[in-house]
Design a protein around this motif. Structure first.
Motif, PDB file in Angstrom:
ATOM      1  N   ALA A   9       0.810  -1.218   0.000  1.00 21.09           N
ATOM      2  CA  ALA A   9       0.000   0.000   0.000  1.00 21.09           C
ATOM      3  C   ALA A   9       0.843   1.268   0.000  1.00 21.09           C
ATOM      4  O   ALA A   9       0.290   2.371   0.081  1.00 21.09           O
ATOM      5  N   HIS A  10       2.154   1.145  -0.109  1.00 18.79           N
ATOM      6  CA  HIS A  10       3.023   2.322  -0.017  1.00 18.79           C
ATOM      7  C   HIS A  10       2.809   3.279  -1.179  1.00 18.79           C
ATOM      8  O   HIS A  10       2.583   2.864  -2.324  1.00 18.79           O
ATOM      9  N   HIS A  11       2.878   4.570  -0.871  1.00 18.00           N
ATOM     10  CA  HIS A  11       2.907   5.626  -1.875  1.00 18.00           C
ATOM     11  C   HIS A  11       4.175   6.441  -1.629  1.00 18.00           C
ATOM     12  O   HIS A  11       4.400   6.907  -0.514  1.00 18.00           O
ATOM     13  N   PRO A  12       5.044   6.580  -2.631  1.00 16.81           N
ATOM     14  CA  PRO A  12       6.352   7.209  -2.392  1.00 16.81           C
ATOM     15  C   PRO A  12       6.278   8.719  -2.191  1.00 16.81           C
ATOM     16  O   PRO A  12       5.446   9.404  -2.781  1.00 16.81           O
ATOM     17  N   GLN A  66       0.737  -4.915   3.517  1.00 22.64           N
ATOM     18  CA  GLN A  66       1.996  -4.282   3.896  1.00 22.64           C
ATOM     19  C   GLN A  66       1.848  -2.785   3.672  1.00 22.64           C
ATOM     20  O   GLN A  66       1.674  -2.341   2.538  1.00 22.64           O
ATOM     21  N   THR A  67       1.912  -2.004   4.749  1.00 25.09           N
ATOM     22  CA  THR A  67       1.663  -0.576   4.598  1.00 25.09           C
ATOM     23  C   THR A  67       2.425   0.261   5.610  1.00 25.09           C
ATOM     24  O   THR A  67       2.577  -0.137   6.762  1.00 25.09           O
ATOM     25  N   PRO A  75      -1.915   5.001   3.568  1.00 21.03           N
ATOM     26  CA  PRO A  75      -1.712   6.039   2.562  1.00 21.03           C
ATOM     27  C   PRO A  75      -2.975   6.289   1.741  1.00 21.03           C
ATOM     28  O   PRO A  75      -3.792   5.392   1.528  1.00 21.03           O
ATOM     29  N   TRP A  76      -3.081   7.511   1.238  1.00 24.69           N
ATOM     30  CA  TRP A  76      -4.283   7.900   0.506  1.00 24.69           C
ATOM     31  C   TRP A  76      -4.536   7.005  -0.698  1.00 24.69           C
ATOM     32  O   TRP A  76      -5.684   6.718  -1.035  1.00 24.69           O
ATOM     33  N   VAL A  77      -3.483   6.538  -1.358  1.00 25.07           N
ATOM     34  CA  VAL A  77      -3.682   5.724  -2.553  1.00 25.07           C
ATOM     35  C   VAL A  77      -4.350   4.392  -2.195  1.00 25.07           C
ATOM     36  O   VAL A  77      -5.160   3.865  -2.973  1.00 25.07           O
ATOM     37  N   PHE A  78      -4.054   3.846  -1.009  1.00 19.77           N
ATOM     38  CA  PHE A  78      -4.728   2.615  -0.609  1.00 19.77           C
ATOM     39  C   PHE A  78      -6.163   2.903  -0.183  1.00 19.77           C
ATOM     40  O   PHE A  78      -7.052   2.091  -0.410  1.00 19.77           O
ATOM     41  N   LYS A  79      -6.407   4.059   0.386  1.00 20.02           N
ATOM     42  CA  LYS A  79      -7.789   4.432   0.704  1.00 20.02           C
ATOM     43  C   LYS A  79      -8.609   4.542  -0.589  1.00 20.02           C
ATOM     44  O   LYS A  79      -9.758   4.094  -0.652  1.00 20.02           O
ATOM     45  N   LEU A 122      -1.923  -7.647   9.065  1.00 21.17           N
ATOM     46  CA  LEU A 122      -1.370  -6.316   8.874  1.00 21.17           C
ATOM     47  C   LEU A 122       0.128  -6.358   9.162  1.00 21.17           C
ATOM     48  O   LEU A 122       0.553  -6.890  10.195  1.00 21.17           O
ATOM     49  N   SER A 123       0.919  -5.796   8.257  1.00 16.63           N
ATOM     50  CA  SER A 123       2.352  -5.620   8.470  1.00 16.63           C
ATOM     51  C   SER A 123       2.624  -4.137   8.250  1.00 16.63           C
ATOM     52  O   SER A 123       2.400  -3.611   7.160  1.00 16.63           O
ATOM     53  N   LEU A 124       3.104  -3.463   9.288  1.00 20.51           N
ATOM     54  CA  LEU A 124       3.106  -2.011   9.330  1.00 20.51           C
ATOM     55  C   LEU A 124       4.508  -1.455   9.530  1.00 20.51           C
ATOM     56  O   LEU A 124       5.340  -2.077  10.214  1.00 20.51           O
ATOM     57  N   THR A 125       4.760  -0.279   8.953  1.00 21.72           N
ATOM     58  CA  THR A 125       5.991   0.439   9.232  1.00 21.72           C
ATOM     59  C   THR A 125       5.622   1.796   9.821  1.00 21.72           C
ATOM     60  O   THR A 125       4.749   2.496   9.302  1.00 21.72           O
ATOM     61  N   PHE A 126       6.307   2.136  10.920  1.00 24.55           N
ATOM     62  CA  PHE A 126       6.016   3.358  11.676  1.00 24.55           C
ATOM     63  C   PHE A 126       7.253   4.240  11.799  1.00 24.55           C
ATOM     64  O   PHE A 126       8.362   3.741  12.026  1.00 24.55           O
ATOM     65  N   ASN A 127       7.059   5.548  11.751  1.00 21.48           N
ATOM     66  CA  ASN A 127       8.070   6.476  12.215  1.00 21.48           C
ATOM     67  C   ASN A 127       8.115   6.456  13.745  1.00 21.48           C
ATOM     68  O   ASN A 127       9.173   6.633  14.343  1.00 21.48           O
TER      69      ASN A 127
END
Length: 197
Positions: A9-12, A66-67, A75-79, A122-127
């Motif tokens: 689901a990532h948007h660069p 994966q998001t 991210p908005w693109v996955f929404k 869900l597999s998530l990446t966080f700041n």
């Protein structure tokens, strides 16, 4: 053996090109295939065909999302993907409406899912650092956990009748990344959630 749909689901952005999420997707696919599972990968930032995405969801026994978590959500693109694909699936591919009936219009909202027996992870990446969660003394999340924050995503999958696997998360990925350790933890997590066929 399971059929596993992996959605990236990532948007660069200039400050977040998506290498970590792409690496996790690739590692998941390779490890799951080595363990006897079949995988398909969808990269939402490359666009999608609604009917093909509905077919992917029906094919899958498990959906691995994966998001990154951007501003406390996906991210908005996955929404947009959800708005288009999941809305189109309300005619039976993912659910039969919202589960209510004319005889009981106030009961069973969200119980119309047609993907019963299927699971998601869900597999998530966080700041955010891991320490920001589950601690009532921490400012932002006030004792809430990762799954509390992602409650809307859990409810989207529940709307389709799906059940969760354990969530995985990488923390502090922008200021104090521990990528190699994250990869080891991810491999262990996948082995636990998806035993070899």
């Amino acid at each position: 053996m399971s059929n596993i749909l992996i959605i990236n689901a990532h948007h660069p952005y200039p400050f977040a090109e998506g290498r970590l999420n792409a690496s996790l997707v690739q590692r998941a696919s390779e490890q799951l295939q080595a363990n006897g599972h079949q995988t398909r990968i969808v990269e939402v930032d490359k666009g999608w065909d609604v009917e093909q995405e509905l077919a992917h969801h029906q094919w899958a026994d498990v959906i691995l999302l994966q998001t990154p978590v951007n501003w406390m959500g996906v991210p908005w693109v996955f929404k947009k993907y959800m708005d288009e694909v999941y809305t189109a699936g309300m005619g039976g591919a993912l659910c039969n409406g919202d589960g209510r009936t004319e005889a009981a219009p106030k009961a069973n909202y969200g119980a119309g899912g047609t993907l019963n027996g299927k699971r998601y992870m869900l597999s998530l990446t966080f700041n955010a650092p891991e320490e920001a969660f589950d601690d009532p003394q921490e400012y932002l999340f006030q004792g809430k956990g990762v799954d509390d924050l992602l409650f809307p995503m859990h409810m989207n999958f529940r709307f389709f009748g799906m059940t969760p696997l354990d969530t995985f998360a990488c923390f502090d990925v922008m200021k104090n990344a521990q990528v190699e350790n994250d990869f080891v933890r991810f491999q262990q997590h996948l082995d636990t959630q998806f035993p070899a066929a």
